[in-house]
Design an enzyme around this catalytic site. Structure first.
Site, PDB file in Angstrom:
ATOM      1  N   ASN A 161      45.733  34.971  38.473  1.00 13.76           N
ATOM      2  CA  ASN A 161      45.401  34.928  39.899  1.00 13.76           C
ATOM      3  C   ASN A 161      43.968  34.416  40.041  1.00 13.76           C
ATOM      4  O   ASN A 161      43.021  35.133  39.760  1.00 13.76           O
ATOM      5  CB  ASN A 161      45.536  36.337  40.497  1.00 13.76           C
ATOM      6  CG  ASN A 161      45.101  36.383  41.943  1.00 13.76           C
ATOM      7  OD1 ASN A 161      44.970  35.344  42.598  1.00 13.76           O
ATOM      8  ND2 ASN A 161      44.877  37.585  42.465  1.00 13.76           N
TER       9      ASN A 161
ATOM     10  N   LYS B 243      42.370  33.704  42.681  1.00  7.63           N
ATOM     11  CA  LYS B 243      41.689  34.176  43.899  1.00  7.63           C
ATOM     12  C   LYS B 243      40.960  33.001  44.596  1.00  7.63           C
ATOM     13  O   LYS B 243      41.523  31.927  44.675  1.00  7.63           O
ATOM     14  CB  LYS B 243      40.731  35.318  43.561  1.00  7.63           C
ATOM     15  CG  LYS B 243      41.392  36.404  42.703  1.00  7.63           C
ATOM     16  CD  LYS B 243      40.536  37.623  42.565  1.00  7.63           C
ATOM     17  CE  LYS B 243      41.124  38.543  41.529  1.00  7.63           C
ATOM     18  NZ  LYS B 243      40.632  39.903  41.612  1.00  7.63           N
TER      19      LYS B 243
ATOM     20  N   HIS C  98      48.567  41.866  47.664  1.00  6.73           N
ATOM     21  CA  HIS C  98      47.418  42.071  46.766  1.00  6.73           C
ATOM     22  C   HIS C  98      46.412  42.990  47.465  1.00  6.73           C
ATOM     23  O   HIS C  98      46.205  42.886  48.682  1.00  6.73           O
ATOM     24  CB  HIS C  98      46.768  40.725  46.433  1.00  6.73           C
ATOM     25  CG  HIS C  98      45.791  40.840  45.296  1.00  6.73           C
ATOM     26  ND1 HIS C  98      44.530  41.336  45.482  1.00  6.73           N
ATOM     27  CD2 HIS C  98      45.906  40.576  43.980  1.00  6.73           C
ATOM     28  CE1 HIS C  98      43.894  41.355  44.308  1.00  6.73           C
ATOM     29  NE2 HIS C  98      44.719  40.899  43.382  1.00  6.73           N
TER      30      HIS C  98
ATOM     31  N   GLU D  53      43.343  42.956  47.671  1.00  4.20           N
ATOM     32  CA  GLU D  53      42.261  42.288  48.400  1.00  4.20           C
ATOM     33  C   GLU D  53      42.748  41.794  49.771  1.00  4.20           C
ATOM     34  O   GLU D  53      41.958  41.684  50.708  1.00  4.20           O
ATOM     35  CB  GLU D  53      41.683  41.134  47.549  1.00  4.20           C
ATOM     36  CG  GLU D  53      40.851  41.680  46.391  1.00  4.20           C
ATOM     37  CD  GLU D  53      40.763  40.769  45.180  1.00  4.20           C
ATOM     38  OE1 GLU D  53      41.147  39.592  45.261  1.00  4.20           O
ATOM     39  OE2 GLU D  53      40.314  41.263  44.123  1.00  4.20           O
TER      40      GLU D  53
ATOM     41  N   GLU E 120      48.732  47.431  40.109  1.00  2.00           N
ATOM     42  CA  GLU E 120      47.321  47.068  40.011  1.00  2.00           C
ATOM     43  C   GLU E 120      46.465  48.187  40.603  1.00  2.00           C
ATOM     44  O   GLU E 120      46.188  48.171  41.821  1.00  2.00           O
ATOM     45  CB  GLU E 120      47.061  45.778  40.782  1.00  2.00           C
ATOM     46  CG  GLU E 120      47.799  44.580  40.250  1.00  2.00           C
ATOM     47  CD  GLU E 120      46.998  43.304  40.452  1.00  2.00           C
ATOM     48  OE1 GLU E 120      46.680  42.659  39.451  1.00  2.00           O
ATOM     49  OE2 GLU E 120      46.645  42.977  41.593  1.00  2.00           O
TER      50      GLU E 120
ATOM     51  N   GLY F 275      38.829  43.943  38.733  1.00  2.00           N
ATOM     52  CA  GLY F 275      37.511  43.306  38.723  1.00  2.00           C
ATOM     53  C   GLY F 275      36.377  44.233  38.314  1.00  2.00           C
ATOM     54  O   GLY F 275      35.211  43.886  38.461  1.00  2.00           O
TER      55      GLY F 275
ATOM     56  N   SER G 192      41.653  44.091  35.243  1.00  2.81           N
ATOM     57  CA  SER G 192      40.722  43.836  34.138  1.00  2.81           C
ATOM     58  C   SER G 192      41.408  43.567  32.801  1.00  2.81           C
ATOM     59  O   SER G 192      40.891  43.949  31.748  1.00  2.81           O
ATOM     60  CB  SER G 192      39.723  44.998  34.008  1.00  2.81           C
ATOM     61  OG  SER G 192      38.943  45.117  35.188  1.00  2.81           O
TER      62      SER G 192
HETATM   63  C1  PEP Z   1      43.867  40.734  40.269  1.00  2.00           C
HETATM   64  O1  PEP Z   1      43.123  40.313  41.142  1.00  2.00           O
HETATM   65  O2  PEP Z   1      45.091  40.694  40.470  1.00  2.00           O
HETATM   66  C2  PEP Z   1      43.272  41.280  39.057  1.00  2.00           C
HETATM   67  C3  PEP Z   1      44.042  41.962  38.269  1.00  2.00           C
HETATM   68  O3  PEP Z   1      41.944  41.028  38.861  1.00  2.00           O
HETATM   69  P1  PEP Z   1      41.097  41.368  37.538  1.00  2.00           P
HETATM   70  O4  PEP Z   1      41.915  40.956  36.339  1.00  2.00           O
HETATM   71  O5  PEP Z   1      39.844  40.564  37.675  1.00  2.00           O
HETATM   72  O6  PEP Z   1      40.857  42.842  37.536  1.00  2.00           O
END
Ligand code: PEP
Length: 251
Positions: free
Chosen positions: A8, A10, A95, A97, A165, A171, A211
């Site tokens: 992803n 973003k 998601h 975000e 998630e 992040g 992460s």
């Molecule tokens: C994501 O945005 O779906 C995600 C898992 O981000 P990150 O790997 O940076 O934690």
């Protein structure tokens, strides 16, 4: 079902030329992998150019969001039919975000329902902000799943994946432990089985995101027993992302 690793991107990278380079590097790095599916989710504006590159290639494209209506007066939105027309058949929905910007469970449900009806695949993100000792986080994840899938008939379950998630892991570098990921995978499967019966489990992948990178992917994959990963930050470095895909392919 083959495992799947999705990057992803973003709101990255800053130009089509950088997006082309990142896509090409990833595609080259994973071209020979046979036991894993690999996909990237670039910003919407880059999708059609990258879709040309992706024709016949292993690395397919995923949209980061979609709108539930097919067409009309909805400024700024993109429909499933538009995505399908450029051969983008997978969409991330819900998601954290996007939810943070005000997207509701009801809107997630409308997007999911429109996506599976259009024959596309919804990758539905669920996850708690924080954990507590009373299992409230489990109830929240269950609610998110039940709401998101309310308009999905059993016949369309093959067009659904769930990405667990935990928001505290996105992040932050604070990955969930493999045990956390495994426990939640089993819990999500229980919810799916309660909703649709046990046959649902062979159709719906349960991914982990938060992460993930080349250092923790092996443990999360083998001990977490997830069906793949949604990778954010680490997917912006082609070598890191390719390594995650290779780990899943090897294991
Ligand atoms: C994501 O945005 O779906 C995600 C898992 O981000 P990150 O790997 O940076 O934690």
């Amino acid at each position: 079902m083959k495992p799947i690793v999705i990057g992803n991107w973003k709101l990255n990278p800053t130009s089509l030329s950088l997006a082309n380079t990142l896509y090409t590097d990833v595609q080259k790095g994973v071209a020979r992998l046979r036991k894993v599916e690999v996909a990237v989710a670039p910003p919407m504006v880059f999708l059609s150019a990258l879709a040309e590159k992706a024709k016949g290639k292993k690395t397919f494209l995923v949209a980061q969001d979609v709108f539930w209506e097919k067409l009309g007066a909805h400024t700024g939105e993109v429909s499933n039919a538009m995505l399908s027309s450029i051969n983008v058949k997978h969409v991330i929905i819900g998601h954290s975000e996007v939810r943070e910007q005000g997207e509701t469970d009801d809107e997630v449900a409308k997007k999911v329902s429109a996506t599976v009806k259009a024959g596309n695949t919804a990758i539905i993100c669920v996850g708690e902000k924080e954990r507590d000792d009373h299992g409230h986080y489990l109830a929240l994840v269950e609610d998110q799943i039940r709401m998101a899938l309310q308009g999905v008939p059993k016949t369309k379950l093959g067009n659904v994946a769930i990405a667990y998630e935990p928001i505290w892991a996105i992040g932050t570098g604070n990955t969930a432990t493999a045990h956390d990921a495994h426990e939640m995978k089993l819990f999500i499967q229980k919810v799916l089985s309660d909703m649709f019966g046990r046959t649902a489990l062979s159709k719906i992948r349960v991914l982990y995101g938060g992460s993930v990178n080349k250092k923790n992917a092996e443990e999360l994959y083998t001990q977490g027993e997830v069906d793949g990963f949604l990778v954010g930050g680490a997917s912006l470095k082609a070598d890191n992302f390719i390594e995650v895909a290779k780990i899943v392919d090897r294991l």
